[in-house]
Design an enzyme around this catalytic site. Structure first.
Site, short mmCIF file in Angstrom:
data_model
loop_
_atom_site.label_atom_id
_atom_site.label_comp_id
_atom_site.label_asym_id
_atom_site.label_seq_id
_atom_site.Cartn_x
_atom_site.Cartn_y
_atom_site.Cartn_z
N ASP A 63 0.83 -1.21 0.00
CA ASP A 63 0.00 0.00 0.00
C ASP A 63 0.86 1.26 0.00
OD1 ASP A 63 -2.30 1.47 0.04
OD2 ASP A 63 -2.73 1.16 2.16
N ASN B 9 -10.73 -3.05 -6.42
CA ASN B 9 -9.96 -2.06 -7.17
C ASN B 9 -10.58 -1.69 -8.52
OD1 ASN B 9 -6.69 -3.20 -5.97
ND2 ASN B 9 -7.95 -1.52 -5.25
C1 FPP Z 1 -2.12 0.08 -3.27
O1 FPP Z 1 -1.61 1.40 -3.22
C2 FPP Z 1 -1.53 -0.60 -4.39
C3 FPP Z 1 -2.24 -1.19 -5.40
C4 FPP Z 1 -3.71 -1.20 -5.45
C5 FPP Z 1 -1.55 -1.82 -6.53
C6 FPP Z 1 -0.31 -2.59 -6.21
C7 FPP Z 1 0.43 -2.77 -7.44
C8 FPP Z 1 1.77 -2.74 -7.55
C9 FPP Z 1 2.70 -2.62 -6.42
C10 FPP Z 1 2.33 -2.85 -8.91
C11 FPP Z 1 3.07 -4.10 -9.13
C12 FPP Z 1 2.20 -5.25 -9.37
C13 FPP Z 1 2.49 -6.16 -10.29
C14 FPP Z 1 1.71 -7.39 -10.36
C15 FPP Z 1 3.59 -5.99 -11.21
P1 FPP Z 1 -2.61 2.61 -3.41
O2 FPP Z 1 -2.68 2.94 -4.85
O3 FPP Z 1 -3.94 2.29 -2.79
O4 FPP Z 1 -1.89 3.74 -2.62
P2 FPP Z 1 -2.57 4.93 -1.81
O5 FPP Z 1 -3.35 4.31 -0.69
O6 FPP Z 1 -1.42 5.74 -1.33
O7 FPP Z 1 -3.44 5.68 -2.78
#
Ligand code: FPP
Length: 237
Positions: free
Chosen positions: A16, A64
């Site tokens: 996250d 998501n």
């Molecule tokens: C949560 O951070 C993250 C995700 C929903 C996506 C995770 C994906 C990756 C780390 C990319 C790599 C994955 C692969 C399979 C190559 P957020 O976007 O919710 O962060 P925030 O809470 O700060 O907005």
């Protein structure tokens, strides 16, 4: 890494904070996800080196899909590009690939790429890399119930044990995680592995996922080693 530490057999990570990492730098959210993918490469390599046998990461949840279409497309695209770029490295590192979740709404092109990569890596056995993609913990439990119902359409089931039930989960061959890590300081499970984490230890850090490096994993493992795991019983010392 201290040689005397117990290395968890299975570590699961809620990656996250990509969005906030990007915002702090005046970048678009997708840049944060790209940096998150780079972080994942590093952590997977390191986990294999120190003897972790299973690494599960939460890359895309069933919730998501609610994000803006542009971000959803960007995450799908990033997954495909990650597989293209990393395929050979994964083989060198002895990584077996498992992708856990629902196939619905995932493009046939991405599904084919996943399948081809899995075939390419099928003989690897140093570490199993399990990507939870279009995954939801409740969905997994309901899917297990539905499998049980469809297998037993004609006969009435009287009772089922936890052990029997586990066999209907998506990946019964993967042991439960001993350690669950969540980055970016949120104290939530967000529908991740609800069944499998019954006795897992939790480690939450304020560090955003793109900044989570080898030393952060060391800290999580050190913290895990200080826990007194009792599984509901008592430890008589
Ligand atoms: C949560 O951070 C993250 C995700 C929903 C996506 C995770 C994906 C990756 C780390 C990319 C790599 C994955 C692969 C399979 C190559 P957020 O976007 O919710 O962060 P925030 O809470 O700060 O907005």
């Amino acid at each position: 890494m201290d040689k005397n530490l117990i290395i968890p057999n299975h570590i699961a990570i809620i990656m996250d904070g990509n969005g906030r990492w990007a915002k702090e730098r005046g970048k678009i959210r997708l840049e944060g996800h790209r940096a998150g993918a780079a972080s994942l490469e590093k952590i997977l390599r390191y986990a294999g080196e120190i003897g972790v046998k299973y690494l599960t990461v939460y890359a895309f949840s069933t919730e998501n899909w609610k994000r803006p279409q542009k971000e959803v497309n960007g995450l799908m695209d990033l997954f495909g590009k990650y597989l293209d770029k990393e395929k050979k490295n994964l083989k060198k590192q002895g990584v077996k690939l498992v992708v856990t979740g629902e196939k619905e709404n995932i493009s046939p092109k991405l599904l084919k790429k996943i399948e081809d990569t899995q075939k390419f890596l099928e003989d690897c056995e140093k570490i199993t890399f399990n990507i939870a993609f279009n995954y939801g913990g409740r969905r997994e439990i309901v899917s297990a119930v539905n499998k049980i119902l469809s297998e037993n359409e004609t006969k009435k089931i009287e009772k089922i044990t936890e052990e029997e039930f586990s066999k209907y989960m998506y990946r019964p061959e993967i042991p439960d995680p001993e350690l669950v890590i969540r980055t970016s300081g949120e104290f939530r499970i967000s529908n991740f592995l609800l069944w499998e984490i019954a006795y897992s230890e939790f480690y939450i850090t304020d560090v955003f996922w793109p900044d989570f490096g080898e030393n952060e994993l060391d800290k999580a493992i050190l913290s895990f080693n200080k826990r007194d795991r009792r599984y509901g019983g008592l430890n008589v010392k």
